[in-house]
Design an enzyme around this catalytic site. Sequence first.
Site, mmCIF file in Angstrom:
data_model
loop_
_atom_site.group_PDB
_atom_site.id
_atom_site.type_symbol
_atom_site.label_atom_id
_atom_site.label_comp_id
_atom_site.label_asym_id
_atom_site.label_seq_id
_atom_site.Cartn_x
_atom_site.Cartn_y
_atom_site.Cartn_z
ATOM 1 N N ASP A 58 23.805 -0.118 -4.083
ATOM 2 C CA ASP A 58 25.093 -0.119 -4.779
ATOM 3 C C ASP A 58 25.121 -1.087 -5.952
ATOM 4 O OD1 ASP A 58 25.847 1.664 -2.864
ATOM 5 O OD2 ASP A 58 27.177 0.311 -1.778
ATOM 6 N N GLU A 202 6.271 11.422 -15.396
ATOM 7 C CA GLU A 202 6.421 11.253 -13.943
ATOM 8 C C GLU A 202 7.022 12.521 -13.354
ATOM 9 O OE1 GLU A 202 9.446 8.301 -13.035
ATOM 10 O OE2 GLU A 202 10.398 8.679 -14.965
#
Length: 317
Positions: A58, A202
């Site tokens: 968070d 990626e």
Amino acid sequence: MFENKKIIGVLLFSFLVQWSWSQNPILRLGDKDFVYAADPAAEVYNDKVYVYCSHDQDTAVNYSTMQDYIVLESDDLKTWKNHGVVLKPREYSWAHGQMNAPDVAYKNGWYYFYFPYNKTYIGVAKSKTPVGPWEEAVTDKITTIFDPTVFIDDDGQAYIFGSDSKEDIGDKGRHVMGAKLKDNMIELDGPWMRLSEETVAEAVHCFKRNGKYYFMARKGWRTGYWMADSPLPTTPYAEFKGYITKRQIDAPTHMSAIEFKNQWYYFYQRGDVNNGTFHRRSACFEKLEFNDDGTIIPIEYTLDKGVKTNKPVTPIK
């Protein structure tokens, strides 16, 4: 006049169909047990969709705090069960460091969970169910690659793919890479092989449709894709076909694709929802459509009605 009304009606119907099925983001801030679920690797097991995700904290301001994995489950892509954190590799004595994009594959009665630790070391856990409990399948890395994804072909042969963007494997540069896995699913069966002429960043993913193999990866800040007639195309390399996405919204693109109930879907992440950021991402998905020649029709991102977005942050290039 009639033709104009007919065209307007068709366009309106298309818009309503697209809007009505949108379920993005999958998890909503404020929901019970909400988590930032990133790097979605979608799989279909037992007529259900399971989405295996990395976990952004968070308070994350970078990716170094990624340390465990989440599973989301649905049988209709409308109602989702959030299993929350199901795998904590740092509980294993040998796994440490940043734990980014994972994948899961099923073979011989076991579900194998491939997770990176220390960014590019690939560990494996296993379970008899798609959601765990998970146990160690190895006690050390099985290989090194960035963002592993595992694909099992129709003949049962398993392959692992990734990019060498953070590892010096094979030819100089950053490419789509692939290798065979042994039947035990925890050892390579041969060397890593370069599969693309073009460089990538990626997020490599592989799927098969109508006898063709598709490879997706982040190229620049969009999802590029390649097609080939074999799972390890080296002579020649897989053919670059273009881009699936026109842009990426406040997060590096990471994706997967599945066929579920005769419809293909593209799963991805974005950082502009759920009060997110470039480092606090949320899983989403769209329908994936194909042209008659097998090429992919570029997708448009959608959000469910009422979902608010943040001001996108321009990625550092």
